[in-house]
Design a protein around this motif. Structure first.
Motif, PDB file in Angstrom:
ATOM      1  N   MET A   1      -9.773   0.728  -1.255  1.00  0.00           N
ATOM      2  CA  MET A   1      -9.681   1.643  -0.124  1.00  0.00           C
ATOM      3  C   MET A   1      -8.237   2.096   0.097  1.00  0.00           C
ATOM      4  O   MET A   1      -7.978   3.247   0.460  1.00  0.00           O
ATOM      5  N   TYR A   2      -7.301   1.206  -0.154  1.00  0.00           N
ATOM      6  CA  TYR A   2      -5.889   1.571  -0.024  1.00  0.00           C
ATOM      7  C   TYR A   2      -5.530   2.682  -1.004  1.00  0.00           C
ATOM      8  O   TYR A   2      -4.795   3.617  -0.661  1.00  0.00           O
ATOM      9  N   ASP A   3      -6.045   2.591  -2.228  1.00  0.00           N
ATOM     10  CA  ASP A   3      -5.743   3.613  -3.243  1.00  0.00           C
ATOM     11  C   ASP A   3      -6.223   4.986  -2.806  1.00  0.00           C
ATOM     12  O   ASP A   3      -5.482   5.979  -2.905  1.00  0.00           O
ATOM     13  N   ILE A   4      -7.460   5.089  -2.329  1.00  0.00           N
ATOM     14  CA  ILE A   4      -7.975   6.407  -1.922  1.00  0.00           C
ATOM     15  C   ILE A   4      -7.270   6.877  -0.647  1.00  0.00           C
ATOM     16  O   ILE A   4      -7.028   8.078  -0.475  1.00  0.00           O
ATOM     17  N   GLN A   5      -6.890   5.953   0.217  1.00  0.00           N
ATOM     18  CA  GLN A   5      -6.142   6.332   1.419  1.00  0.00           C
ATOM     19  C   GLN A   5      -4.821   6.994   1.056  1.00  0.00           C
ATOM     20  O   GLN A   5      -4.468   8.067   1.581  1.00  0.00           O
ATOM     21  N   GLN A   6      -4.069   6.375   0.156  1.00  0.00           N
ATOM     22  CA  GLN A   6      -2.770   6.916  -0.233  1.00  0.00           C
ATOM     23  C   GLN A   6      -2.915   8.259  -0.947  1.00  0.00           C
ATOM     24  O   GLN A   6      -2.116   9.179  -0.752  1.00  0.00           O
ATOM     25  N   GLU A   7      -3.940   8.383  -1.780  1.00  0.00           N
ATOM     26  CA  GLU A   7      -4.183   9.643  -2.475  1.00  0.00           C
ATOM     27  C   GLU A   7      -4.464  10.775  -1.498  1.00  0.00           C
ATOM     28  O   GLU A   7      -3.910  11.879  -1.610  1.00  0.00           O
ATOM     29  N   LEU A   8      -5.317  10.502  -0.511  1.00  0.00           N
ATOM     30  CA  LEU A   8      -5.668  11.552   0.458  1.00  0.00           C
ATOM     31  C   LEU A   8      -4.501  11.881   1.378  1.00  0.00           C
ATOM     32  O   LEU A   8      -4.344  13.035   1.790  1.00  0.00           O
ATOM     33  N   LEU A   9      -3.681  10.898   1.694  1.00  0.00           N
ATOM     34  CA  LEU A   9      -2.502  11.168   2.521  1.00  0.00           C
ATOM     35  C   LEU A   9      -1.549  12.115   1.813  1.00  0.00           C
ATOM     36  O   LEU A   9      -0.917  12.969   2.451  1.00  0.00           O
ATOM     37  N   ARG A  10      -1.433  11.955   0.479  1.00  0.00           N
ATOM     38  CA  ARG A  10      -0.553  12.852  -0.288  1.00  0.00           C
ATOM     39  C   ARG A  10      -1.131  14.262  -0.359  1.00  0.00           C
ATOM     40  O   ARG A  10      -0.403  15.252  -0.200  1.00  0.00           O
ATOM     41  N   LYS A  11      -2.428  14.358  -0.613  1.00  0.00           N
ATOM     42  CA  LYS A  11      -3.043  15.667  -0.823  1.00  0.00           C
ATOM     43  C   LYS A  11      -3.358  16.392   0.480  1.00  0.00           C
ATOM     44  O   LYS A  11      -3.319  17.620   0.530  1.00  0.00           O
ATOM     45  N   TYR A  12      -3.693  15.641   1.524  1.00  0.00           N
ATOM     46  CA  TYR A  12      -4.114  16.252   2.795  1.00  0.00           C
ATOM     47  C   TYR A  12      -3.345  15.607   3.946  1.00  0.00           C
ATOM     48  O   TYR A  12      -3.899  14.805   4.703  1.00  0.00           O
ATOM     49  N   PRO A  13      -2.057  15.928   4.075  1.00  0.00           N
ATOM     50  CA  PRO A  13      -1.231  15.264   5.096  1.00  0.00           C
ATOM     51  C   PRO A  13      -1.718  15.502   6.522  1.00  0.00           C
ATOM     52  O   PRO A  13      -1.396  14.713   7.416  1.00  0.00           O
ATOM     53  N   ASP A  14      -2.481  16.566   6.748  1.00  0.00           N
ATOM     54  CA  ASP A  14      -2.960  16.858   8.102  1.00  0.00           C
ATOM     55  C   ASP A  14      -4.344  16.270   8.384  1.00  0.00           C
ATOM     56  O   ASP A  14      -4.885  16.437   9.480  1.00  0.00           O
ATOM     57  N   LEU A  15      -4.924  15.601   7.392  1.00  0.00           N
ATOM     58  CA  LEU A  15      -6.267  15.034   7.558  1.00  0.00           C
ATOM     59  C   LEU A  15      -6.211  13.833   8.492  1.00  0.00           C
ATOM     60  O   LEU A  15      -5.430  12.898   8.290  1.00  0.00           O
ATOM     61  N   ARG A  16      -7.083  13.843   9.503  1.00  0.00           N
ATOM     62  CA  ARG A  16      -7.216  12.663  10.360  1.00  0.00           C
ATOM     63  C   ARG A  16      -8.127  11.675   9.643  1.00  0.00           C
ATOM     64  O   ARG A  16      -9.286  11.976   9.372  1.00  0.00           O
ATOM     65  N   MET A  17      -7.605  10.501   9.354  1.00  0.00           N
ATOM     66  CA  MET A  17      -8.335   9.549   8.522  1.00  0.00           C
ATOM     67  C   MET A  17      -8.139   8.139   9.078  1.00  0.00           C
ATOM     68  O   MET A  17      -7.041   7.759   9.467  1.00  0.00           O
ATOM     69  N   THR A  18      -9.221   7.393   9.091  1.00  0.00           N
ATOM     70  CA  THR A  18      -9.170   5.986   9.495  1.00  0.00           C
ATOM     71  C   THR A  18      -9.837   5.153   8.417  1.00  0.00           C
ATOM     72  O   THR A  18     -10.956   5.466   8.001  1.00  0.00           O
ATOM     73  N   CYS A  19      -9.162   4.124   7.958  1.00  0.00           N
ATOM     74  CA  CYS A  19      -9.704   3.230   6.929  1.00  0.00           C
ATOM     75  C   CYS A  19      -9.977   1.868   7.553  1.00  0.00           C
ATOM     76  O   CYS A  19      -9.071   1.245   8.116  1.00  0.00           O
ATOM     77  N   LEU A  20     -11.206   1.413   7.466  1.00  0.00           N
ATOM     78  CA  LEU A  20     -11.636   0.190   8.118  1.00  0.00           C
ATOM     79  C   LEU A  20     -12.149  -0.806   7.085  1.00  0.00           C
ATOM     80  O   LEU A  20     -13.027  -0.477   6.281  1.00  0.00           O
ATOM     81  N   VAL A  21     -11.602  -2.007   7.126  1.00  0.00           N
ATOM     82  CA  VAL A  21     -12.099  -3.082   6.273  1.00  0.00           C
ATOM     83  C   VAL A  21     -13.211  -3.793   7.043  1.00  0.00           C
ATOM     84  O   VAL A  21     -12.957  -4.422   8.069  1.00  0.00           O
ATOM     85  N   ALA A  22     -14.421  -3.663   6.557  1.00  0.00           N
ATOM     86  CA  ALA A  22     -15.574  -4.270   7.241  1.00  0.00           C
ATOM     87  C   ALA A  22     -16.735  -4.373   6.267  1.00  0.00           C
ATOM     88  O   ALA A  22     -16.813  -3.621   5.297  1.00  0.00           O
ATOM     89  N   SER A  23     -17.636  -5.304   6.536  1.00  0.00           N
ATOM     90  CA  SER A  23     -18.828  -5.480   5.720  1.00  0.00           C
ATOM     91  C   SER A  23     -20.019  -4.855   6.410  1.00  0.00           C
ATOM     92  O   SER A  23     -20.191  -5.008   7.629  1.00  0.00           O
ATOM     93  N   ILE A  24     -20.876  -4.191   5.620  1.00  0.00           N
ATOM     94  CA  ILE A  24     -22.090  -3.606   6.213  1.00  0.00           C
ATOM     95  C   ILE A  24     -23.093  -4.698   6.580  1.00  0.00           C
ATOM     96  O   ILE A  24     -24.074  -4.419   7.275  1.00  0.00           O
TER      97      ILE A  24
END
Length: 623
Positions: free
Chosen positions: A317-340
């Motif tokens: 999840m950290y990898d995709i978070q960092q990728e999206l932050l670089r490509k879409y700096p204005d994107l509002r994004m929340t990453c949550l570590v949790a089990s379904i």
């Protein structure tokens, strides 16, 4: 050399050439001897003629162009500008009452065109053929497949970047009218049928496939032809990406299995997708996985108001978070570590973030592993999905899209059977909820985590053998991006209760896939790299199915998406059964778990069947 210095040098050269052209016009007009008073006219007018032409060149930005890449359009533009410069100078001379012999005007115009265009072409030739000495670079003779615009751009780029170390020496193209001609000075020596001959005669070290618009059958023809020479093939990014400057020729890559198995680009309705994602709060479960992360990438393009990524594995999840932050700096994004599996935590998350759309991609998916850990498959896939569906219903999610699998059809594995139960949960809840619950079913995706492609690549890198479970085993394949595009498209079409089935094309024999990967790696199957048949693993089929029955599906407006009918609708019976055994799962053994699954999915193929209640009662009492 700096841009400004290069510009001024070019202006000085043009000043010299314009004056030579003007003087030569007088010289030719008067039979190589300019006498008075015409020489006086020349002295009165040459400065005006020069300034008028140079000013026109500057006004039309002729000194902003990169002349080492001059093409026919650039030369035509330059010819038009020279004509306008001659017209301006003639007008000024007329207004100043300086009357030259009429033949001077066309002569000077023609000589101007010849000299200035020749200077541009000479500069281009010198720059294209200049030898740049780079230490430790051994230039490789390169064969270009494709004499179109992509091939032309590729040759220019390779010459502009000698540090890449590739020297174009020959071209092949299936257009026979181009044979024995040349492009950018590189000879077109034949068609694709001549590829072996061209490689041998030109001592080719590298082959680059530069036909972005051609079908993959053409690429396969090239790969198959070169297999006996153990030669790798590189491919070129799309020509429009190069034109737009999005990539460079340095990003040439080896042809991979995606190029051979993928299909032509899928057409999706961007307006329809944008309308249901733009400005919405979107949650992706399993957002760090192969499918989940690609869902996040593509959803981000449609400007959601909030992207909520949920995953139990923080590293992915950290990898995709960092990728999206670089490509879409204005994107509002929340990453949550949790089990379904954690129903209490899910309720807190849904209450706080209030997602409007949920893409559910979290699941245990490895067939052999789940055969040995069926408890975990049930707890994660079945009860995790049940937790999410209940939260979606409680907190007013508008649309819930679950990722399913072809292994859910007439399942022979625990994983497939648990995904079939998830489909049943989706359809049964849709009957009593305002949320539109749908599932999207498709087969294997190329290169996903734990799939056969990375395994084969690792085995090839280690020198083999490449292990295949059975000579006749077949699987459906899609690339990750095309599967996700269709998932998002299906979500746009959802009305609730559907199981969308994606057109996966024709199934591929895994042993053929192994041979292709070995060839793409520059080896010969069963010669350099052996292939070993290991036998089917527990839960595996020889082939997968996408529909429960062949005749119970309907088409949609998208030619790659179908809907399976009828749906499951026994909500009360399903939920009561799941609730009854939820607390007993950990106390069951492997056989009992499989019998529990079979009680819900009768088509699940298990060894022998006994009454579930009897098995569980006996087990609980004994403990």
């Amino acid at each position: 050399m700096g841009k400004s210095i290069r510009k001024y040098i070019l202006i000085l050269i043009d000043v010299l050439l314009i004056n030579i052209a003007f003087f030569m016009a007088f010289f030719l007009r008067f039979d190589y001897h300019v006498v008075e008073p015409y020489f006086t006219l020349y002295r009165q007018s040459f400065i005006i003629f020069t300034l008028a032409n140079i000013s026109t060149f500057i006004f039309f930005k002729q000194y902003h162009k990169i002349w080492r890449y001059v093409n026919l359009k650039d030369l035509i533009d330059l010819m038009v500008v020279i004509t306008m410069g001659s017209a301006v100078s003639s007008l000024i001379l007329f207004l100043l009452q300086i009357h030259l012999p009429r033949s001077i005007y066309p002569l000077s115009w023609l000589l101007n065109i010849i000299l200035i265009i020749s200077s541009r072409m000479f500069y281009r030739y010198i720059m294209s053929n200049s030898k740049v000495k780079i230490k430790n670079i051994v230039f490789k003779n390169t064969l270009i497949i494709g004499a179109g615009s992509a091939g032309q751009m590729l040759i220019r780029e390779l010459r502009a970047h000698p540090e890449i170390g590739l020297k174009p020496v020959a071209i092949l193209d299936d257009d026979k009218s181009k044979i024995y001609r040349s492009m950018e000075g590189v000879p077109i020596v034949g068609t694709l049928d001549d590829i072996i001959k061209a490689v041998k005669e030109n001592e080719i070290d590298e082959v680059i496939y530069a036909i972005p618009s051609a079908s993959r059958t053409v690429l396969r023809k090239v790969i198959d032809s070169l297999s006996e020479l153990h030669m790798k093939v590189k491919t070129l990014p799309g020509i429009y990406e190069l034109v737009n400057g999005k990539v460079s020729v340095s990003q040439l890559r080896d042809v991979d299995i995606n190029d051979l198995l993928g299909r032509d680009p899928i057409k999706i309705d961007l307006d329809e997708i944008s309308s249901y994602i733009k400005g919405k709060r979107v949650m992706v479960t399993g957002g760090g996985g192969s499918i989940g992360s690609e869902l996040c990438r593509q959803i981000a393009k449609f400007n959601p108001s909030h992207l909520i990524i949920l995953d139990i594995y923080e590293n992915n999840m950290y990898d995709i978070q960092q990728e999206l932050l670089r490509k879409y700096p204005d994107l509002r994004m929340t990453c949550l570590v949790a089990s379904i599996r954690d129903e209490k935590k899910l309720n807190i998350i849904f209450k706080e973030y209030k997602p409007e759309i949920v893409f559910h991609a979290a699941a245990h998916k490895h067939v052999p592993l789940m055969e040995d850990s069926p408890h975990e498959a049930v707890k994660n896939n079945v009860y995790g999905t049940l937790n999410l569906v209940r939260c979606a219903n409680t907190y007013g999610v508008k649309r819930f899209v679950m990722i399913s699998t072809d292994k859910a059809v007439n399942p022979t594995s625990v994983m497939g059977a648990t995904k079939r139960i998830c489909e049943m949960i989706i359809q049964s809840f849709d009957r009593m909820s305002k949320t539109e619950f749908v599932a999207v079913r498709f087969g294997n995706v190329l290169g996903s985590n734990g799939s056969v492609i990375p395994l084969f690549k690792k085995q090839i890198a280690e020198g083999g053998p490449v292990t295949v479970t059975h000579e006749d085993v077949r699987r459906y394949f899609m690339t990750i991006p095309e599967a996700v595009q269709l998932v998002i498209q299906a979500g746009a079409m959802a009305k609730g209760g559907e199981i969308f089935v994606l057109d996966m094309g024709e199934p591929v024999k895994i042993i053929d896939l192994a041979r292709d990967l070995i060839r793409l790696s520059g080896f010969e199957p069963d010669v350099d790299i052996p292939i070993k048949i290991t036998g089917l693993r527990p839960g595996e089929k020889l082939f997968e199915e996408l529909l429960m029955t062949d005749d119970k599906y309907t088409s949609t407006k998208h030619d790659k998406i179908f809907i399976e009918k009828p749906g499951f609708n026994d909500y009360d019976g399903l939920v009561l059964t799941l609730e009854k055994y939820k607390s007993k799962i950990d106390d069951m053994d492997t056989y009992e778990i499989k019998e529990f699954i079979k009680s819900i999915v009768p088509e699940y193929n298990t060894p022998e069947h006994v009454t579930l209640d009897e098995v569980v009662a006996t087990t609980i009492n004994s403990k």
